[in-house]
Write a protein that holds these residues in place. Structure first.
Motif, PDB file in Angstrom:
ATOM      1  N   GLY A 285       0.847  -1.197   0.000  1.00  0.00           N
ATOM      2  CA  GLY A 285       0.000   0.000   0.000  1.00  0.00           C
ATOM      3  C   GLY A 285       0.876   1.238   0.000  1.00  0.00           C
ATOM      4  N   LYS A 286       0.240   2.387   0.126  1.00  0.00           N
ATOM      5  CA  LYS A 286       1.037   3.616   0.158  1.00  0.00           C
ATOM      6  C   LYS A 286       1.567   3.871   1.561  1.00  0.00           C
ATOM      7  CE  LYS A 286      -1.520   5.748  -3.543  1.00  0.00           C
ATOM      8  NZ  LYS A 286      -2.554   6.685  -3.939  1.00  0.00           N
ATOM      9  N   ILE A 287       2.689   4.567   1.613  1.00  0.00           N
ATOM     10  CA  ILE A 287       3.229   5.004   2.909  1.00  0.00           C
ATOM     11  C   ILE A 287       3.188   6.528   2.906  1.00  0.00           C
ATOM     12  CG2 ILE A 287       5.244   4.996   4.440  1.00  0.00           C
ATOM     13  CD1 ILE A 287       6.246   2.532   2.843  1.00  0.00           C
ATOM     14  N   VAL A 288       2.648   7.093   3.984  1.00  0.00           N
ATOM     15  CA  VAL A 288       2.576   8.553   4.073  1.00  0.00           C
ATOM     16  C   VAL A 288       3.509   9.025   5.183  1.00  0.00           C
ATOM     17  CG1 VAL A 288       1.085  10.566   4.431  1.00  0.00           C
ATOM     18  CG2 VAL A 288       0.180   8.520   3.294  1.00  0.00           C
ATOM     19  N   ILE A 289       4.472   9.857   4.797  1.00  0.00           N
ATOM     20  CA  ILE A 289       5.470  10.363   5.753  1.00  0.00           C
ATOM     21  C   ILE A 289       5.247  11.862   5.910  1.00  0.00           C
ATOM     22  CG2 ILE A 289       7.958  10.710   6.141  1.00  0.00           C
ATOM     23  CD1 ILE A 289       8.314   8.190   4.311  1.00  0.00           C
ATOM     24  N   ARG A 290       5.153  12.309   7.152  1.00  0.00           N
ATOM     25  CA  ARG A 290       4.940  13.746   7.390  1.00  0.00           C
ATOM     26  C   ARG A 290       6.046  14.246   8.311  1.00  0.00           C
ATOM     27  NH1 ARG A 290       0.104  16.889  10.443  1.00  0.00           N
ATOM     28  NH2 ARG A 290       1.255  16.049  12.197  1.00  0.00           N
ATOM     29  N   VAL A 291       6.722  15.317   7.904  1.00  0.00           N
ATOM     30  CA  VAL A 291       7.873  15.816   8.665  1.00  0.00           C
ATOM     31  C   VAL A 291       7.681  17.307   8.953  1.00  0.00           C
ATOM     32  CG1 VAL A 291      10.393  15.934   8.771  1.00  0.00           C
ATOM     33  CG2 VAL A 291       9.311  14.225   7.295  1.00  0.00           C
ATOM     34  N   PRO A 292       7.835  17.711  10.215  1.00  0.00           N
ATOM     35  CA  PRO A 292       7.637  19.133  10.532  1.00  0.00           C
ATOM     36  C   PRO A 292       8.826  20.023  10.147  1.00  0.00           C
ATOM     37  CG  PRO A 292       8.213  17.940  12.520  1.00  0.00           C
ATOM     38  CD  PRO A 292       8.097  16.909  11.422  1.00  0.00           C
ATOM     39  N   ALA A 293       8.495  21.268   9.807  1.00  0.00           N
ATOM     40  CA  ALA A 293       9.520  22.307   9.671  1.00  0.00           C
ATOM     41  C   ALA A 293      10.144  22.541  11.046  1.00  0.00           C
ATOM     42  CB  ALA A 293       8.875  23.598   9.177  1.00  0.00           C
ATOM     43  N   THR A 294      11.289  23.183  11.051  1.00  0.00           N
ATOM     44  CA  THR A 294      11.967  23.439  12.325  1.00  0.00           C
ATOM     45  C   THR A 294      12.604  24.826  12.312  1.00  0.00           C
ATOM     46  OG1 THR A 294      13.857  22.284  11.369  1.00  0.00           O
ATOM     47  CG2 THR A 294      12.521  21.046  12.942  1.00  0.00           C
ATOM     48  N   SER A 295      12.812  25.330  13.507  1.00  0.00           N
ATOM     49  CA  SER A 295      13.499  26.606  13.665  1.00  0.00           C
ATOM     50  C   SER A 295      14.692  26.346  14.582  1.00  0.00           C
ATOM     51  CB  SER A 295      12.534  27.617  14.287  1.00  0.00           C
ATOM     52  OG  SER A 295      13.199  28.827  14.550  1.00  0.00           O
ATOM     53  N   ALA A 296      15.884  26.619  14.080  1.00  0.00           N
ATOM     54  CA  ALA A 296      17.091  26.207  14.811  1.00  0.00           C
ATOM     55  C   ALA A 296      17.791  27.371  15.492  1.00  0.00           C
ATOM     56  CB  ALA A 296      18.061  25.517  13.853  1.00  0.00           C
ATOM     57  N   ASN A 297      18.696  27.002  16.344  1.00  0.00           N
ATOM     58  CA  ASN A 297      19.586  27.886  17.117  1.00  0.00           C
ATOM     59  C   ASN A 297      18.942  28.417  18.402  1.00  0.00           C
ATOM     60  OD1 ASN A 297      21.690  27.576  15.278  1.00  0.00           O
ATOM     61  ND2 ASN A 297      21.139  29.410  14.133  1.00  0.00           N
ATOM     62  N   LEU A 298      17.741  29.013  18.287  1.00  0.00           N
ATOM     63  CA  LEU A 298      17.124  29.640  19.469  1.00  0.00           C
ATOM     64  C   LEU A 298      18.138  30.518  20.190  1.00  0.00           C
ATOM     65  CD1 LEU A 298      14.998  27.444  18.752  1.00  0.00           C
ATOM     66  CD2 LEU A 298      14.625  27.114  21.190  1.00  0.00           C
ATOM     67  N   GLY A 299      18.834  31.333  19.419  1.00  0.00           N
ATOM     68  CA  GLY A 299      19.833  32.238  19.989  1.00  0.00           C
ATOM     69  C   GLY A 299      21.141  31.524  20.272  1.00  0.00           C
ATOM     70  N   PRO A 300      21.476  31.325  21.544  1.00  0.00           N
ATOM     71  CA  PRO A 300      22.783  30.764  21.894  1.00  0.00           C
ATOM     72  C   PRO A 300      22.951  29.273  21.587  1.00  0.00           C
ATOM     73  CG  PRO A 300      21.472  31.101  23.870  1.00  0.00           C
ATOM     74  CD  PRO A 300      20.707  31.725  22.736  1.00  0.00           C
TER      75      PRO A 300
ATOM     76  N   PHE B 150      23.473  27.680  19.070  1.00  0.00           N
ATOM     77  CA  PHE B 150      23.992  27.632  17.697  1.00  0.00           C
ATOM     78  C   PHE B 150      24.392  26.217  17.295  1.00  0.00           C
ATOM     79  CE2 PHE B 150      27.671  28.225  14.745  1.00  0.00           C
ATOM     80  CZ  PHE B 150      26.925  28.658  13.665  1.00  0.00           C
ATOM     81  N   ASP B 151      23.815  25.744  16.214  1.00  0.00           N
ATOM     82  CA  ASP B 151      24.074  24.403  15.654  1.00  0.00           C
ATOM     83  C   ASP B 151      23.678  23.259  16.583  1.00  0.00           C
ATOM     84  OD1 ASP B 151      24.944  25.351  13.229  1.00  0.00           O
ATOM     85  OD2 ASP B 151      27.026  24.692  13.438  1.00  0.00           O
ATOM     86  N   SER B 152      22.942  23.554  17.658  1.00  0.00           N
ATOM     87  CA  SER B 152      22.657  22.458  18.588  1.00  0.00           C
ATOM     88  C   SER B 152      21.249  22.445  19.186  1.00  0.00           C
ATOM     89  CB  SER B 152      23.686  22.444  19.724  1.00  0.00           C
ATOM     90  OG  SER B 152      23.607  23.638  20.460  1.00  0.00           O
ATOM     91  N   ILE B 153      20.443  23.485  18.962  1.00  0.00           N
ATOM     92  CA  ILE B 153      19.084  23.464  19.517  1.00  0.00           C
ATOM     93  C   ILE B 153      18.102  23.808  18.401  1.00  0.00           C
ATOM     94  CG2 ILE B 153      17.506  24.390  21.271  1.00  0.00           C
ATOM     95  CD1 ILE B 153      19.816  25.162  22.976  1.00  0.00           C
ATOM     96  N   GLY B 154      16.955  23.146  18.396  1.00  0.00           N
ATOM     97  CA  GLY B 154      15.929  23.477  17.416  1.00  0.00           C
ATOM     98  C   GLY B 154      14.562  23.069  17.928  1.00  0.00           C
ATOM     99  N   VAL B 155      13.527  23.654  17.313  1.00  0.00           N
ATOM    100  CA  VAL B 155      12.154  23.373  17.738  1.00  0.00           C
ATOM    101  C   VAL B 155      11.322  23.024  16.505  1.00  0.00           C
ATOM    102  CG1 VAL B 155      11.422  25.816  17.612  1.00  0.00           C
ATOM    103  CG2 VAL B 155      10.262  24.264  19.183  1.00  0.00           C
ATOM    104  N   ALA B 156      10.408  22.062  16.664  1.00  0.00           N
ATOM    105  CA  ALA B 156       9.574  21.624  15.532  1.00  0.00           C
ATOM    106  C   ALA B 156       8.283  22.435  15.486  1.00  0.00           C
ATOM    107  CB  ALA B 156       9.259  20.134  15.669  1.00  0.00           C
ATOM    108  N   LEU B 157       7.834  22.741  14.268  1.00  0.00           N
ATOM    109  CA  LEU B 157       6.678  23.623  14.079  1.00  0.00           C
ATOM    110  C   LEU B 157       5.544  22.920  13.324  1.00  0.00           C
ATOM    111  CD1 LEU B 157       8.686  26.759  12.851  1.00  0.00           C
ATOM    112  CD2 LEU B 157       7.951  26.231  15.204  1.00  0.00           C
ATOM    113  N   HIS B 158       4.350  23.420  13.531  1.00  0.00           N
ATOM    114  CA  HIS B 158       3.178  22.929  12.808  1.00  0.00           C
ATOM    115  C   HIS B 158       3.182  23.453  11.386  1.00  0.00           C
ATOM    116  CE1 HIS B 158      -0.126  20.807  14.914  1.00  0.00           C
ATOM    117  NE2 HIS B 158       0.648  21.034  15.952  1.00  0.00           N
ATOM    118  N   LEU B 159       4.042  22.922  10.571  1.00  0.00           N
ATOM    119  CA  LEU B 159       4.198  23.329   9.177  1.00  0.00           C
ATOM    120  C   LEU B 159       4.942  22.141   8.572  1.00  0.00           C
ATOM    121  CD1 LEU B 159       4.163  25.802   7.156  1.00  0.00           C
ATOM    122  CD2 LEU B 159       6.470  26.297   7.926  1.00  0.00           C
ATOM    123  N   TYR B 160       4.403  21.558   7.483  1.00  0.00           N
ATOM    124  CA  TYR B 160       4.863  20.206   7.161  1.00  0.00           C
ATOM    125  C   TYR B 160       5.260  19.946   5.711  1.00  0.00           C
ATOM    126  CZ  TYR B 160       2.959  19.212  11.736  1.00  0.00           C
ATOM    127  OH  TYR B 160       2.720  19.223  13.086  1.00  0.00           O
TER     128      TYR B 160
END
Ligand code: HSE
Length: 293
Positions: free
Chosen positions: A2-17, A19-29
């Motif tokens: 059958g079909k496989i449906v994969i959904r992956v969220p956008a992310t926003s990285a850094n959150l200031g300090p 840098f290259d190590s923290i990120g948050v997932a958003l409702h945008l796919y």
């Protein structure tokens, strides 16, 4: 199959300090539907002429990097994530590829293995880790192995994204960064990041959101590329809102706050005639999902 449906969220990285190590997932796919086996990889999408429709597509490239034995399939891809805006669009493609390899190749990869494989492809873990795991993720990648800790953002906090109309490539945005930092500044940057993570972990949002604005690693150098950053921060402060930072390599600028706070800020920035779109995103809590139909 059958079909496989994969959904992956956008992310926003850094959150200031972070840098290259923290990120948050958003409702945008990004959504990828894996369809029938075909002679060659075929990627149907309406994302414009710059996105390949064959095995050069980043989703397929990532899948084949993880498992070169995969048989070609037809994929249908839909995405609401603007490209090269600092919202992790390439990481969503990489995570989709890792998931495709895992499913079609029946690899049974652990999440820890998946984040390591994705970080190897992307080069840093701050977008791929939250895209895979959801919520806010603190991540380290030593070139061989990624390690992560997932934390929970406060329930009532959302993100206002000021998304500029012009793209900014991560490679170009990294060129302006200093190669070295004086030791004192590096120590300050590291201690700000450490306390911000501790504040997030202990749900001290007041402290976390203030420290988010005290990055020492990248934002000052990048302000010449994204001069709206200090302006938005200053306007947010007029409403008592802290937690404005450059999203990833930019050019999107993120401000965390409660929805009522962000609605007021959005109105003010709209009235000021800022050129770009202003969107409020909820936090995605679960990360990438895979469903068989
Ligand atoms: N953290 C990277 C940067 C971008 O700021 O250049 C997102 O991975």
């Amino acid at each position: 199959m059958g079909k496989i449906v994969i959904r992956v969220p956008a992310t926003s990285a850094n959150l200031g300090p972070g840098f290259d190590s923290i990120g948050v997932a958003l409702h945008l796919y990004l959504t990828v539907i894996v369809e029938e086996e075909t002679e060659r990889w075929r990627v149907n999408h309406a994302l414009g002429p710059d996105v390949p429709t064959d095995d050069q597509n980043l989703i397929v490239q990532a899948a084949l990097t993880v498992n070169p034995q995969l048989k070609p399939h037809q994929l249908t891809v839909m995405s609401d994530i603007p490209v090269a805006r600092g919202l992790g669009s390439s990481s969503t493609a990489i995570i989709a590829g890792v998931k495709i390899a895992n499913e079609l190749g029946e690899m049974d990869l652990s999440l820890a293995d998946q984040v390591t494989l994705a970080a190897k492809i992307e080069g840093h873990p701050d977008n791929v880790a939250p895209a895979l795991l959801g919520d806010v993720v603190i991540a380290n990648f030593d070139g061989e192995k990624a390690t992560t800790v997932k934390l929970a953002m406060p329930d009532d906090i959302k993100l206002l994204g000021f998304i500029k109309n012009q793209p900014l490539l991560t490679a170009d945005s990294r060129k302006v960064l200093p190669d070295q930092l004086p030791r004192q500044q590096a120590v300050r940057g590291s201690s700000v990041a450490n306390v911000m993570v501790a504040a997030l972990a202990t749900k001290n949002w007041q402290l976390a959101s203030h420290l988010m604005e005290q990055d020492q690693f990248h934002e000052t150098a990048r302000t010449k590329l994204v001069p709206e950053l200090p302006k938005i921060r200053e306007v947010a402060h007029q409403f008592g809102i802290y937690g404005t930072y450059l999203s990833g390599a930019g050019p999107t600028i993120g401000t965390f706050g409660t929805e009522p706070q962000l609605i007021v800020l959005r109105q003010k920035l709209t009235d000021m005639g800022m050129i770009g779109s202003l969107r409020i995103f909820a936090i995605d809590r679960q990360g990438a999902t895979v469903n068989a139909e």
